[in-house]
Enzyme design. Structure first.
Site, short mmCIF file in Angstrom:
data_model
loop_
_atom_site.label_atom_id
_atom_site.label_comp_id
_atom_site.label_asym_id
_atom_site.label_seq_id
_atom_site.Cartn_x
_atom_site.Cartn_y
_atom_site.Cartn_z
N SER A 93 -2.25 -13.15 -16.72
CA SER A 93 -0.84 -12.98 -16.35
C SER A 93 -0.09 -12.29 -17.46
O SER A 93 -0.49 -12.32 -18.63
CB SER A 93 -0.20 -14.34 -16.05
OG SER A 93 -0.22 -15.16 -17.21
N ASP B 195 -16.86 3.58 -0.49
CA ASP B 195 -16.80 2.32 0.23
C ASP B 195 -15.75 1.37 -0.34
O ASP B 195 -15.25 1.53 -1.46
CB ASP B 195 -18.17 1.65 0.23
CG ASP B 195 -19.12 2.34 1.19
OD1 ASP B 195 -18.72 2.56 2.34
OD2 ASP B 195 -20.24 2.67 0.77
N ASP B 196 -15.44 0.35 0.46
CA ASP B 196 -14.38 -0.58 0.12
C ASP B 196 -14.72 -1.43 -1.09
O ASP B 196 -13.84 -1.77 -1.88
CB ASP B 196 -14.10 -1.48 1.33
CG ASP B 196 -13.65 -0.68 2.53
OD1 ASP B 196 -12.50 -0.26 2.55
OD2 ASP B 196 -14.48 -0.46 3.44
N CYS C 71 0.81 -1.21 0.00
CA CYS C 71 0.00 0.00 0.00
C CYS C 71 0.85 1.27 0.00
O CYS C 71 0.34 2.35 -0.26
CB CYS C 71 -0.93 -0.01 1.21
SG CYS C 71 -2.46 -0.90 0.88
N LYS D 242 0.64 3.15 -3.28
CA LYS D 242 -0.66 3.58 -3.79
C LYS D 242 -0.71 5.09 -4.05
O LYS D 242 0.13 5.86 -3.58
CB LYS D 242 -1.76 3.21 -2.81
CG LYS D 242 -2.09 1.73 -2.79
CD LYS D 242 -3.39 1.46 -2.08
CE LYS D 242 -3.84 0.02 -2.28
NZ LYS D 242 -5.17 -0.22 -1.73
N ASP E 100 -11.63 -1.36 6.13
CA ASP E 100 -10.35 -1.96 6.50
C ASP E 100 -9.27 -0.88 6.42
O ASP E 100 -9.28 -0.04 5.53
CB ASP E 100 -10.01 -3.19 5.66
CG ASP E 100 -9.92 -2.90 4.18
OD1 ASP E 100 -10.55 -1.93 3.71
OD2 ASP E 100 -9.24 -3.66 3.47
N GLY F 10 -8.27 -15.67 -14.42
CA GLY F 10 -7.28 -14.64 -14.16
C GLY F 10 -6.52 -14.27 -15.41
O GLY F 10 -6.87 -14.66 -16.53
#
Length: 698
Positions: free
Chosen positions: A504, A415-416, A396, A399, A586, A502
């Site tokens: 990659s 919101d998260d 973080c 960020k 969080d 996902g």
């Protein structure tokens, strides 16, 4: 960022003296294209030369310990905190419980020896082996603090056992200790007559009773039983009798000598891709006794030979000296020296030993500051300022700041997780790697992303993973992807989410992210906090500062490992306990105050924060006091707005995979805190929601 693609994996098993010195040399002169991994059960390795001085009370535990986390960071290596249980030489993998197999191209083993006595009845339950050193040092520290009428038995009357007995007697001399040194033959038989007599006089001076030609048959809580029926009372029984290889080495199918790994003059085993050094190795070309001096002098040869085999060069021989100066501590600050049968004794020799040991540890602690890459002579205006005076933090700490995001996103910033449809939320989160270990980084990134779902009171449903690998050849790509996918599956399955796919790619550095959906009956947003609500935080803060300190080589390895352990702690149980919270988020990139500001702004309230109640990670306050800060610190300070009172820097510290911050009804706070504590969280009630809009600290 690594300038060159990875093409080979070098794995170092164990943090012995040789490997510690190799890591230092590697940090100063790395081999391009090699990814280095270090595996050790713990963040430190005890230095054998200072153990008697530590036992006697002359040195602290910090003096004794080699910080492997700091060395690994300096070397650009990934540190894997775990104990090896096996090697598959066909697949070229190393087994560490609790994680996927670790692949290697070249392997080196430096795990030392153990003085465990599995065949001695009761020793495993009531005895303390003198080796491994780290576990013994901790056990002795605990015993020394609590002992009132000490009774000690040392099994093994060699030099190591006698040296320990003298150190213990000196440390406890104010408590009238009773010490017994027990040997199945003649005590101190390895020493010459002159040295042996001087050692016997020193032992007698401390009142140590020597029992020779006596075999221990059983160890009890109350002491040890000899074959002739005598019971020697002891409440601390240690074993220093001989050297025993670790059990897992037998399963490697390498050539062994009495259980120890046979090595050539080039320090290679019967498998030319595997090296072994230190006490776990048997030097077949020129056998020598187990002694730290050989391990230290093997380091330059091992370093050169590892580079040679990884780059196609020629290996060189290690040529051990015929004899060496033996310096034996005598409890007090005095030492005995022996070489080629000549013996000396006195305080000056202890000072010599102390100087040698201090110099060795200083080499591993005072690591040189490597110069940053040179900028071109001509560069764009503002480039130097944009780069700053230190590398950008990971996690973080990398960020974009709260203030910038709020200005750009406006009402969309909140919101998260976002509400997709009634009963379903979604979030996405990506982290620049803050550790070199893909397995650990995957766990951190997964727990971090799941935090947004848990903060909304939702149950994780499905996840996709996004991976950017640093450039590496295909074999290493396969190894790394296998580690990441296995870890992702394990973490998400435990959280109750299925993997839905996902993406990659290759890039400049490791980045791992997740997009996760969750199911929820009543979303808990940042709005909803009410005046009188109590504020509960479920994890300590300080991860941004500790990881910034780690990057700068200033953080203690033990504090770094403890910080990482907190990062990977799941918040699932905490979220379930806090399901009735009025508001919740969080604590991650914007720091404690930034996320509290988010709750207050959304709820139209203020807050009072009781800083004394805020849990802080071990080591974070010390680093913060030194001025260590994450690169996101200034942005977080701006994003938190005006705060009344004296604000500690840690209040702005960006957290990675941080705890939940919940506003709960004041009358239920104590019960909720009790439930969180019983569930294993270092939680605390840290303040209260108030009327108005001001945030203040007290």
């Amino acid at each position: 960022m690594d300038k060159y693609p990875f093409t080979r994996d070098l794995v170092l098993i164990g943090g012995g003296h040789t490997h510690a010195l190799v890591l230092r040399k590697w940090g100063m002169n790395p081999l391009a294209g090699v990814r280095v991994s270090v595996i050790n059960p713990g963040p430190t390795a005890a230095y054998s030369g200072m153990l008697p001085g530590f036992v006697a009370g002359h040195y602290s535990r910090d003096d004794l310990d080699i910080d492997l986390v700091k060395l690994a960071r300096f070397a650009g290596a990934r540190m894997i905190n775990g104990a090896v249980t096996g090697i598959d030489r066909t697949a070229r993998t190393v087994t560490v419980p609790g994680r996927p197999p670790i692949g290697y191209d070249v392997l080196s083993i430096d795990v030392g020896i153990t003085s465990q006595m599995p065949a001695l009845d009761g020793f495993a339950a009531y005895g303390t082996p003198a080796k491994p050193l780290g576990a013994f040092a901790q056990a002795w520290d605990d015993y020394r603090a609590r002992a009132k009428a000490p009774k000690i038995a040392v099994i093994g009357g060699g030099v190591a056992g006698a040296e320990l007995a003298l150190a213990m007697a000196h440390a406890l001399q104010g408590k009238s200790p009773k010490l017994h040194l027990i040997d199945r033959g003649r005590a101190l038989a390895a020493l010459g007559d002159k040295a042996r007599q001087k050692m016997l006089v020193a032992l007698a001076g401390y009142g140590v009773e020597i029992i020779e030609n006596a075999e221990v048959t059983q160890v009890f809580r109350e002491g040890v039983l000899l074959r002739d029926g005598r019971l020697i009372h002891s409440d601390f029984t240690t074993g220093a009798a001989g050297a025993k290889p670790h059990d897992w080495i037998a399963g490697t199918e390498l050539d062994l000598q009495d259980g120890f790994i046979s090595v050539t003059a080039q320090l290679q085993t019967s498998d030319r891709a595997v090296f072994a050094v230190g006490d776990c190795a048997h030097m077949a070309a020129s056998p020598r006794p187990k002694a730290g001096v050989y391990a230290v002098r093997q380091a330059p040869v091992l370093f050169d030979n590892l580079r040679a085999i990884l780059s196609g060069g020629r290996l060189r021989d290690y040529k051990p000296q015929r004899d060496y100066l033996k310096l034996i501590s005598l409890g007090q600050k005095s030492a005995l020296a022996e070489k080629f049968g000549t013996v000396w004794q006195g305080p000056l020799l202890w000072r010599l030993k102390d100087r040698i040991d201090a110099k060795f540890m200083a080499r591993l602690d005072d690591l040189p500051v490597m110069p940053p890459p040179q900028l071109p002579k001509i560069a764009a205006i503002g480039l130097r300022a944009a780069l700053g005076d230190k590398p950008m933090c990971g996690g973080c700490g990398a960020k974009v700041g709260r203030a910038a995001l709020q200005q750009v996103l406006g009402d969309a910033f909140g919101d998260d997780a976002g509400l997709v449809q009634t009963g379903q939320v979604i979030t996405t989160d990506h982290l620049r790697a803050l550790v070199a270990d893909p397995v650990l980084m995957t766990r951190i990134a997964a727990i971090h992303a799941l935090g947004d779902i848990w903060a909304m009171g939702a149950t994780p449903q499905a996840a996709t993973v996004q991976i950017i690998l640093p450039r590496m050849e295909s074999a290493l790509q396969q190894r790394t992807m296998a580690e990441i996918t296995a870890t992702t599956t394990a973490v998400m399955s435990e959280a109750g989410a299925r993997i839905a796919g996902g993406h990659s790619a290759l890039g400049d550095e490791l980045t791992i992210g997740f997009t996760i959906t969750g199911l929820v009956d009543r979303p808990i947003t940042q709005a909803g906090a009410r005046a009188g609500d109590a504020l509960i935080l479920t994890k300590p803060i300080g991860s941004g500062t500790i990881m910034a300190g780690d990057m700068a080589g200033q953080a203690r390895g033990a504090d770094v490992i403890a910080c990482l352990d907190l990062m990977v702690q799941s918040q699932a149980k905490a979220a379930a306990i806090l399901h009735a919270a009025h508001a919740m988020t969080d604590v991650t990139g914007f720091g404690l105050l930034g996320h509290l500001r988010g709750i207050c702004d959304a709820s139209g309230t203020g807050a009072v924060l009781d800083w004394a109640q805020v849990p802080v990670m071990a080591g974070a306050a010390v680093l913060s006091a030194r001025g260590v800060r994450s690169t996101l610190f200034a942005d977080n300070q701006a994003g938190a707005g005006v705060v009344e009172g004296a604000v500690p820097d840690l209040a702005y510290d960006p957290q990675t995979a941080g705890g939940l911050l919940a506003a709960v009804a004041g009358h239920s706070a104590d019960d909720l805190l009790g439930a969180l504590t019983r569930a294993g969280y270092t939680a605390a009630i840290i303040g209260q929601i108030t009327d108005g809009s001001a945030i203040s600290l007290r």
